[in-house]
Design an enzyme around this catalytic site. Structure first.
Site, mmCIF file in Angstrom:
data_model
loop_
_atom_site.group_PDB
_atom_site.id
_atom_site.type_symbol
_atom_site.label_atom_id
_atom_site.label_comp_id
_atom_site.label_asym_id
_atom_site.label_seq_id
_atom_site.Cartn_x
_atom_site.Cartn_y
_atom_site.Cartn_z
ATOM 1 N N ARG A 159 -5.263 -2.205 -8.628
ATOM 2 C CA ARG A 159 -4.261 -1.143 -8.464
ATOM 3 C C ARG A 159 -2.899 -1.841 -8.462
ATOM 4 O O ARG A 159 -2.732 -2.849 -7.768
ATOM 5 C CB ARG A 159 -4.468 -0.358 -7.158
ATOM 6 C CG ARG A 159 -5.743 0.475 -7.144
ATOM 7 C CD ARG A 159 -5.790 1.388 -5.929
ATOM 8 N NE ARG A 159 -4.934 2.555 -6.073
ATOM 9 C CZ ARG A 159 -4.655 3.401 -5.071
ATOM 10 N NH1 ARG A 159 -5.154 3.191 -3.872
ATOM 11 N NH2 ARG A 159 -3.865 4.442 -5.280
ATOM 12 N N ASP A 172 3.730 1.446 0.175
ATOM 13 C CA ASP A 172 2.863 0.602 -0.662
ATOM 14 C C ASP A 172 3.613 -0.606 -1.200
ATOM 15 O O ASP A 172 3.018 -1.641 -1.500
ATOM 16 C CB ASP A 172 2.283 1.423 -1.809
ATOM 17 C CG ASP A 172 1.156 2.296 -1.280
ATOM 18 O OD1 ASP A 172 1.447 3.379 -0.750
ATOM 19 O OD2 ASP A 172 -0.006 1.846 -1.347
HETATM 20 C C1 LIG Z 1 -0.252 2.177 5.611
HETATM 21 S S1 LIG Z 1 -0.634 3.119 4.425
HETATM 22 C C2 LIG Z 1 0.746 3.204 3.351
HETATM 23 C C3 LIG Z 1 0.324 3.681 2.049
HETATM 24 O O1 LIG Z 1 -0.639 2.795 1.509
HETATM 25 C C4 LIG Z 1 -0.216 5.116 2.092
HETATM 26 O O2 LIG Z 1 0.769 5.959 2.610
HETATM 27 C C5 LIG Z 1 -0.562 5.498 0.708
HETATM 28 O O3 LIG Z 1 0.289 5.924 -0.046
HETATM 29 C C6 LIG Z 1 -1.938 5.242 0.267
HETATM 30 O O4 LIG Z 1 -2.188 5.693 -1.035
HETATM 31 P P1 LIG Z 1 -3.658 5.631 -1.590
HETATM 32 O O5 LIG Z 1 -3.509 6.075 -3.020
HETATM 33 O O6 LIG Z 1 -4.487 6.564 -0.786
HETATM 34 O O7 LIG Z 1 -4.102 4.195 -1.492
#
Ligand SMILES: CSC[C@@H](O)[C@@H](O)C(=O)COP(=O)(O)O
Length: 380
Positions: A98, A253
């Protein structure tokens, strides 16, 4: 819904169900994941015996959320090493599974570096594999510690910004113990407020299209006995207009060097709403989410997800299925725009809370200073 929760065991707290764990059965080491695509209906474990299974689990979001992706990536390198696979190849596949969450590549690189160093020093593949595993375990432990510190700093900031107490906090996506070695990032702050008796309400955005808010955050909130209410993402505007939101708390992220924040798609509109309604928009993330090599928001690669996540709803037990295995909710052949993340510019972010403290206002200089301080703490 109560019945679905019951199968987890009435007295079992979510914190007792780890999102991920390393195990060493006689058949050989494995990485066990709590499959997040099945929550809250079912607690299903996914056992990864090699890095390619983990890559698939990362892509399908069985394991997800920035800090946990970093931990998983590090264990994935260790798994490849202890099972005698090509570690460099596994590391490349894992880091690229990812693109937006920088923690994934950071975690992979950390275990890979430990492996390379030990191999160069000892020439022994078994010792090198153990070094990779030790690096993954250290990262796992550090994340739990960082989570606790973020919760403390975040609660102090909330109390400072909202001196009346009785906080009504809106959050988006999922940022609790399901994404962390500890209790998470943004969610951990809300949980700390709840434990301190100062959380009046947690507003939980459902987080279309994959419902991380409805499926995962509401689940974590319920298991922690928090006062929470679920809303559709497009109900947030009227909630702000009604004066029902005191602060927004989200994770991240990737945070670019200029303070731009990539987080689950739908975070940016919340930041715009928050600014219009004079409500603080607070980002909570470990220092490892700050990426000094990404200069600004425009440089952040935003993951594009398959269109069927938007054109179908997933219900694995229902046999009538579209291309993605779900029930079609749009005419067949409908094109979908499905970015997994959006980017909030630093001027809309009230504060970034890390384990090293909060940065407010958010500037490139303040972030650089924070990262330098964190490196000193880590080295000494
Ligand atoms: C501490 S979690 C921060 C982010 O990773 C969270 O808000 C998020 O956007 C996660 O996205 P995801 O696509 O479910 O992995």
């Amino acid at each position: 819904m109560a019945d679905q929760y019951a199968q987890f065991g009435e007295d079992k707290r979510l914190s007792e169900i780890p999102a991920l764990r390393w195990e060493e059965p006689p058949e050989g080491p494995v990485l066990v994941l709590l499959d997040q695509t099945r929550l809250p209906a079912e607690e299903v474990e996914l056992v990864c015996t090699d890095a390619s299974a983990l890559v698939e689990a990362i892509r399908s979001l069985a394991v997800r959320g920035a800090p946990l992706l970093g931990i998983a990536g590090a264990y994935g390198v260790a798994l490849a090493a202890v099972r005698g696979f090509d570690v460099e190849e596994a590391a490349t596949a894992l880091a690229g599974a990812r693109p937006t969450a920088v923690n994934l590549a950071v975690g992979v690189r950390r275990a890979q570096a430990a492996h390379r160093d030990a191999l160069a020093r000892t020439g022994d593949v078994r010792q090198a594999a153990q070094a990779a595993l030790a690096a993954a375990r250290t990262l796992h432990r550090e994340d739990a510690e960082a989570s606790a510190r973020m919760a403390g700093h975040g609660l102090a900031l909330l109390d400072e910004l909202l001196p009346g107490g009785g906080h009504r906090v809106l959050t988006h996506c999922n940022s609790g113990s399901l994404v962390s070695g500890g209790e998470g990032t943004a969610f951990a702050v809300a949980l700390a407020a709840h434990r301190a008796g100062r959380l009046r309400r947690l507003w939980v955005d459902e987080t279309r299209p994959l419902l991380q808010g409805a499926r995962l955050t509401a689940y974590e909130a319920a298991r922690n006995d928090m006062a929470y209410t679920l809303l559709t993402d497009n109900a947030a505007g009227s909630l702000f207009a009604a004066g029902e939101v005191d602060a927004v708390l989200v994770g991240a992220d990737r945070i670019a060097a200029d303070g731009s924040v990539a987080n689950k798609v739908g975070s940016y509109p919340l930041a715009v709403l928050a600014r219009y309604h004079h409500v603080p928009f607070i980002v909570v993330a470990p220092v490892t989410t700050v990426d000094p090599d990404t200069p600004d928001g425009a440089s952040i690669e935003v993951e594009q997800r398959p269109g069927y996540e938007v054109t179908e709803v997933t219900a694995p037990q229902v046999p009538v299925a579209g291309a993605g295995g779900g029930i079609p909710v749009a005419p067949l052949g409908t094109q979908a725009y499905n970015p997994a993340f959006d980017v909030t510019p630093p001027e809309l972010v009230t504060a970034i809370v890390t384990e090293e403290g909060a940065v407010s206002p958010v500037t490139a200089e303040a972030l650089a200073e924070l990262c330098a301080r964190s490196r000193q703490v880590t080295i000494s």
